[in-house]
Design a protein around this motif. Structure first.
Motif, PDB file in Angstrom:
ATOM      1  N   GLN A 121      26.073  19.911 -50.840  1.00 51.29           N
ATOM      2  CA  GLN A 121      26.246  20.591 -52.127  1.00 51.29           C
ATOM      3  C   GLN A 121      26.782  22.007 -51.912  1.00 51.29           C
ATOM      4  O   GLN A 121      27.684  22.463 -52.641  1.00 51.29           O
ATOM      5  N   ALA A 122      26.271  22.674 -50.890  1.00 52.20           N
ATOM      6  CA  ALA A 122      26.745  24.033 -50.592  1.00 52.20           C
ATOM      7  C   ALA A 122      28.215  24.024 -50.182  1.00 52.20           C
ATOM      8  O   ALA A 122      28.992  24.903 -50.590  1.00 52.20           O
TER       9      ALA A 122
ATOM     10  N   SER B  82      30.504  21.768 -51.062  1.00 46.13           N
ATOM     11  CA  SER B  82      31.315  21.482 -52.249  1.00 46.13           C
ATOM     12  C   SER B  82      31.472  22.723 -53.114  1.00 46.13           C
ATOM     13  O   SER B  82      32.558  22.997 -53.653  1.00 46.13           O
ATOM     14  N   GLN B  83      30.401  23.487 -53.259  1.00 42.58           N
ATOM     15  CA  GLN B  83      30.480  24.724 -54.043  1.00 42.58           C
ATOM     16  C   GLN B  83      31.370  25.750 -53.346  1.00 42.58           C
ATOM     17  O   GLN B  83      32.149  26.448 -54.004  1.00 42.58           O
ATOM     18  N   ARG B  84      31.281  25.818 -52.006  1.00 42.42           N
ATOM     19  CA  ARG B  84      32.121  26.763 -51.271  1.00 42.42           C
ATOM     20  C   ARG B  84      33.606  26.430 -51.462  1.00 42.42           C
ATOM     21  O   ARG B  84      34.447  27.323 -51.543  1.00 42.42           O
TER      22      ARG B  84
ATOM     23  N   HIS C 286      34.800  25.020 -54.060  1.00 42.87           N
ATOM     24  CA  HIS C 286      35.074  25.029 -55.507  1.00 42.87           C
ATOM     25  C   HIS C 286      35.444  23.629 -56.003  1.00 42.87           C
ATOM     26  O   HIS C 286      36.362  23.466 -56.818  1.00 42.87           O
TER      27      HIS C 286
ATOM     28  N   HIS D 179      34.012  20.105 -57.835  1.00 44.43           N
ATOM     29  CA  HIS D 179      32.928  19.598 -58.668  1.00 44.43           C
ATOM     30  C   HIS D 179      32.472  18.259 -58.103  1.00 44.43           C
ATOM     31  O   HIS D 179      33.127  17.240 -58.288  1.00 44.43           O
TER      32      HIS D 179
END
Length: 410
Positions: free
Chosen positions: A174-175, A177-179, A181, A183
């Motif tokens: 999850q980290a 994917s967020q890094r 950008h 979804h």
């Protein structure tokens, strides 16, 4: 120079899937006395009485000879019969072509930064072979780890769900994917649990790159029941199952007389391509010591049969050989082992290792036939549930020996 075109002529589809399964089934059943007994647990294999010339030829070869031939036993054209004939038939029955590739858009977001090089190459190869009649709208990365494969496939207008059991990998994924950008939804889920079916729905396109044993079988069962229109699965670790023997999936498999134990299912996994020199030396030392101890325990117990021993920490290899044997004997509750000639016993273990590795080359002719048989059982299972299926390779075996890919769509 232009890249060599992929040979897609032997990709298996339609009626060819059942025809190949039938031929492989007959081959494996007819010769099971050659590949089921393991040289590691037998001082003499049953087939050696029938083929003494081949037995003697293999036993006289060195450990280095065996290592060179391990990944390509069929190349031993000088081996006495029936080796060459079996190698030829094995090659014919295991001819499976490459699935057609497609050009991938360049990986943005520096997606490969956190992925080991070989794993990233596998991801790229897998992703480049995914072609379906309709464009996927929602990828479901099954047993996803950190979700590297799913992120590589995620395109504009698409969704991604990554399903993983390990909470650390879920959080790390999850980290990432967020890094980047992106979804993506990372879900912690035991895919073997009773509530796993709720994870899938008909809009998903499930993908699984090397999900082991029960894990990829569970995906096929749940995805077909959920109405998923397409899926892509590269199986792995066929022996990692909850039962003590293989449970066939297809009707054709149910009609087969072939019964497979966990040891049988481990045969396709015995090919190695990535171990470095240090790892190979450590592996060889461990096996030579176990084989030496096997010779000792047969003498001590007065029973001419293999005695299973537990997995041991690598630190055991740092012990003197005599201490290794004494401590292992204590683990197996052998009251006394006397005072053997330790130097001669250790040398006998290394000699046994050379013999075992060379005798294994005959079993090696059946590694790929058995693996393709298992994949065809999966393909036929999916066909029985309304899918059209293609079975081919997504990369060369030097990148990974587990290079078979099932593409299924309704």
């Amino acid at each position: 120079m232009p890249a060599k075109a992929a040979d897609t002529s032997h990709v298996l589809t339609g009626e060819a899937l059942l025809a190949r399964f039938t031929a492989l089934d007959a081959f494996l059943i007819k010769h099971q006395a050659l590949w089921k007994p393991r040289p590691f647990t037998h001082l003499q294999l049953p087939w050696e009485v029938s083929y003494p010339e081949l037995s003697a030829w293999l036993r006289e070869r060195s450990l280095e000879d065996a290592e060179r031939a391990h990944n390509h036993p069929a190349d031993l054209v000088e081996a006495p019969e029936p080796f060459a004939s079996l190698a030829k038939l094995s090659a014919e029955l295991t001819a499976v072509g490459e699935l057609p590739g497609r050009a991938l858009e360049a990986a943005g977001h520096r997606l490969n930064v956190d992925v080991p090089g070989r794993k990233w190459q596998q991801i790229e190869a897998f992703a480049s072979r995914l072609s379906f009649a309709s464009q996927p709208t929602h990828w479901l990365d099954w047993c996803s780890g950190k979700g590297h494969l799913g992120r590589r496939l995620l395109g504009d207008g698409q969704q991604l769900t990554c399903v993983e059991y390990d909470p650390f990998l879920v959080a790390s994924g999850q980290a990432l994917s967020q890094r980047h950008h992106l979804h993506a939804l990372h879900v912690e889920q035991d895919v073997l649990a009773a509530d796993a079916p709720a994870i899938l729905n008909a809009a998903h396109t499930p993908i699984a790159l090397h999900a082991c044993g029960d894990l990829h079988v569970r995906l096929m069962q749940l995805a077909s029941a959920a109405g998923c229109q397409q899926m892509a699965i590269a199986p792995c670790c066929y022996n990692r199952i909850s039962r003590n023997e293989y449970q066939v999936l297809s009707c054709a498999g149910s009609a087969s007389l072939l019964q497979l134990s966990l040891e049988d299912l481990a045969l396709p996994m015995s090919e190695t391509v990535t171990a470095g020199a240090r790892v190979r030396r450590q592996r060889d030392t461990s096996m030579a010591r176990r084989l030496a101890f096997d010779l000792l325990q047969r003498q001590v117990r007065g029973v001419d049969e293999y005695l299973p021993t537990p997995s041991l920490p690598s630190a055991w290899l740092e012990k003197f050989f005599a201490d290794y044997c004494r401590d292992l004997a204590a683990l197996k509750e052998l009251s006394t082992i006397g005072t053997p000639d330790w130097q001669a016993l250790e040398a006998a273990g290394w000699q046994r290792l050379a013999e075992v590795r060379n005798l294994e080359l005959l079993r090696g002719l059946f590694r790929r036939p058995l693996e393709i048989w298992l994949n065809l059982d999966r393909a036929l299972f999916l066909i029985e549930r309304g899918y059209s299926v293609r079975l081919g390779t997504f990369c060369g075996s030097p990148l990974t020996p587990r290079n078979l890919l099932l593409l299924a769509e309704r």
